[in-house]
Design a protein around this motif. Sequence first.
Motif, PDB file in Angstrom:
ATOM      1  N   THR A 134      21.824  67.017  37.085  1.00 53.95           N
ATOM      2  CA  THR A 134      20.959  68.175  37.285  1.00 53.95           C
ATOM      3  C   THR A 134      19.705  68.165  37.374  1.00 53.95           C
ATOM      4  N   GLU A 135      19.081  66.961  37.539  1.00 56.66           N
ATOM      5  CA  GLU A 135      17.585  66.553  37.839  1.00 56.66           C
ATOM      6  C   GLU A 135      16.697  67.610  36.885  1.00 56.66           C
ATOM      7  N   ASN A 136      16.940  67.244  35.618  1.00 61.83           N
ATOM      8  CA  ASN A 136      16.199  68.027  34.657  1.00 61.83           C
ATOM      9  C   ASN A 136      15.897  69.555  34.785  1.00 61.83           C
ATOM     10  N   GLY A 137      17.113  70.453  34.875  1.00 60.35           N
ATOM     11  CA  GLY A 137      16.833  71.568  35.170  1.00 60.35           C
ATOM     12  C   GLY A 137      16.816  72.170  36.407  1.00 60.35           C
ATOM     13  N   LYS A 138      16.798  71.380  37.692  1.00 54.39           N
ATOM     14  CA  LYS A 138      16.554  71.955  38.998  1.00 54.39           C
ATOM     15  C   LYS A 138      17.948  72.514  39.338  1.00 54.39           C
ATOM     16  N   TYR A 139      19.138  71.744  38.884  1.00 55.92           N
ATOM     17  CA  TYR A 139      20.396  72.257  39.098  1.00 55.92           C
ATOM     18  C   TYR A 139      21.104  72.788  37.799  1.00 55.92           C
ATOM     19  N   GLU A 140      22.153  73.313  37.920  1.00 56.73           N
ATOM     20  CA  GLU A 140      23.037  73.775  36.539  1.00 56.73           C
ATOM     21  C   GLU A 140      24.289  72.911  36.507  1.00 56.73           C
ATOM     22  N   SER A 141      24.638  72.505  35.421  1.00 50.83           N
ATOM     23  CA  SER A 141      26.039  71.899  35.409  1.00 50.83           C
ATOM     24  C   SER A 141      27.216  72.853  34.940  1.00 50.83           C
ATOM     25  N   LEU A 142      28.296  72.602  35.850  1.00 51.40           N
ATOM     26  CA  LEU A 142      29.418  73.615  35.568  1.00 51.40           C
ATOM     27  C   LEU A 142      30.689  73.005  35.915  1.00 51.40           C
ATOM     28  N   VAL A 143      31.724  73.097  34.900  1.00 51.73           N
ATOM     29  CA  VAL A 143      33.016  72.757  34.928  1.00 51.73           C
ATOM     30  C   VAL A 143      33.949  74.009  35.231  1.00 51.73           C
ATOM     31  N   LEU A 144      34.816  73.739  36.213  1.00 53.85           N
ATOM     32  CA  LEU A 144      35.688  74.764  36.491  1.00 53.85           C
ATOM     33  C   LEU A 144      37.341  74.369  36.069  1.00 53.85           C
ATOM     34  N   THR A 145      37.617  74.960  35.239  1.00 51.07           N
ATOM     35  CA  THR A 145      39.532  74.854  34.781  1.00 51.07           C
ATOM     36  C   THR A 145      39.789  76.072  34.658  1.00 51.07           C
ATOM     37  N   PHE A 146      41.330  75.609  34.513  1.00 49.16           N
ATOM     38  CA  PHE A 146      42.389  76.735  34.654  1.00 49.16           C
ATOM     39  C   PHE A 146      43.234  76.824  33.441  1.00 49.16           C
ATOM     40  N   PHE A 147      43.623  78.291  33.202  1.00 54.73           N
ATOM     41  CA  PHE A 147      44.834  78.487  32.153  1.00 54.73           C
ATOM     42  C   PHE A 147      45.297  79.785  32.777  1.00 54.73           C
ATOM     43  N   ILE A 207      27.541  70.026  28.726  1.00 55.52           N
ATOM     44  CA  ILE A 207      27.756  70.908  29.944  1.00 55.52           C
ATOM     45  C   ILE A 207      27.279  72.363  29.694  1.00 55.52           C
ATOM     46  N   GLU A 208      26.647  72.961  30.621  1.00 52.95           N
ATOM     47  CA  GLU A 208      25.802  74.120  30.514  1.00 52.95           C
ATOM     48  C   GLU A 208      26.876  75.334  30.806  1.00 52.95           C
ATOM     49  N   ASN A 209      27.726  75.244  31.753  1.00 49.44           N
ATOM     50  CA  ASN A 209      28.595  76.356  32.229  1.00 49.44           C
ATOM     51  C   ASN A 209      30.056  75.990  32.224  1.00 49.44           C
ATOM     52  N   LEU A 210      31.104  76.853  31.695  1.00 47.72           N
ATOM     53  CA  LEU A 210      32.375  76.598  31.622  1.00 47.72           C
ATOM     54  C   LEU A 210      33.036  77.800  32.231  1.00 47.72           C
ATOM     55  N   VAL A 211      33.772  77.592  33.464  1.00 46.31           N
ATOM     56  CA  VAL A 211      34.503  78.848  33.809  1.00 46.31           C
ATOM     57  C   VAL A 211      36.227  78.734  33.566  1.00 46.31           C
ATOM     58  N   VAL A 212      36.583  79.255  32.873  1.00 38.88           N
ATOM     59  CA  VAL A 212      38.203  79.223  32.669  1.00 38.88           C
ATOM     60  C   VAL A 212      38.782  80.281  33.457  1.00 38.88           C
ATOM     61  N   HIS A 213      39.244  79.983  34.495  1.00 39.35           N
ATOM     62  CA  HIS A 213      39.710  80.871  35.404  1.00 39.35           C
ATOM     63  C   HIS A 213      41.367  81.078  35.221  1.00 39.35           C
ATOM     64  N   PRO A 214      41.965  82.232  35.210  1.00 42.05           N
ATOM     65  CA  PRO A 214      43.316  82.446  35.150  1.00 42.05           C
ATOM     66  C   PRO A 214      43.997  81.853  36.411  1.00 42.05           C
ATOM     67  N   PHE A 215      44.949  81.041  35.969  1.00 41.21           N
ATOM     68  CA  PHE A 215      45.951  80.449  37.381  1.00 41.21           C
ATOM     69  C   PHE A 215      47.003  81.162  37.512  1.00 41.21           C
ATOM     70  N   ASN A 216      47.099  81.695  38.792  1.00 40.77           N
ATOM     71  CA  ASN A 216      48.439  82.502  39.052  1.00 40.77           C
ATOM     72  C   ASN A 216      48.792  81.855  40.537  1.00 40.77           C
ATOM     73  N   GLU A 217      49.869  82.494  40.981  1.00 42.95           N
ATOM     74  CA  GLU A 217      50.734  82.070  42.330  1.00 42.95           C
ATOM     75  C   GLU A 217      49.583  82.504  43.541  1.00 42.95           C
TER      76      GLU A 217
END
Length: 309
Positions: free
Chosen positions: A41-54, A85-95
């Motif tokens: 993240t270069e000390n705040g220049k960028y934000e860390s993000l995890v994309l996961t699903f449920f 990690i700074e941001n977690l996105v839990v996205h609904p997984f569907n067809e």
Amino acid sequence: MKLFHSINDFQSTKKTILTLGTFDGVHIGHKKILERITQNTENGKYESLVLTFFPHPRMVLQEKSEIKLLNTISEKTKLLEATGIENLVVHPFNESFSRLTAEEFVHTILVDKFQIQKIIIGHDHRFGRNRTANIDDLIAFGIEYGFEVEQISAQEIQDVSVSSTKIRKALIEGNMALANEYLGYDYFLNGTIVKGKQLGRTIGFPTANIHIEEDYKLIPKIGVYVVRAIVNEETVFGMMNIGFNPTVNGDKQTIEVHLFDFDKNIYDQNIEVSLLHYIREEQKFSSVDALKEQLNNDKNVAVNYINLL
């Protein structure tokens, strides 16, 4: 850590360093990737993000899938937050989501929604409709859309490739040493303490019956375990039985924990139980006295194990 329940909910003014996957277990292999994310993240220049699903994609795409997961959503969130990690996105997984082509996914989500600067993924990552796209495709998209791609090799993760599947297998076999080694922490169950038949207290082994709301949570092999529990922020050791109580003609599976040197009313309280060691398989005894004798033996084994920690 900021938690978002949909890709569309995510907002940031910075570009992101991103990874994606189901992250079931948040095991030592996952943590290699997550560490690399936070380091970039270069000390705040960028934000860390995890994309996961449920739900887990296999629950949606495989009609007869009975996959059990190592973590509930709340457990996974807690484990991911601990990595920094700074941001977690839990996205609904569907067809509908599963039918996105690789290019649609990259363009409309990674680039447009997440303003991706860099993606860091494991050695075997595949994505897009029918999981047809691979690392080479992702690198090509990176050149086209202006983001970096970093791949973590199997060798970097561990000589023996760690996977959630291998951990599930170890837990089903009662191999707590291997499961916990791969996880990097002791496998745990979260639930609410409910009233049972209260038979344990009649033989000197009162137990707390644990109800786990999420039916997709993996329950390890039936048998007796050494455990460490947290209830009302207090840490207590004990032993736990997963099984059917055949000596007293039990007819449904229960999870019961006997806490050592503990005498408090904890009905309706939340409890977190970490499984440290598998003692033995459940068995039917000829009498309640024989069961009591075995429970005393189990307690001696448990206490000896705990004293070595």
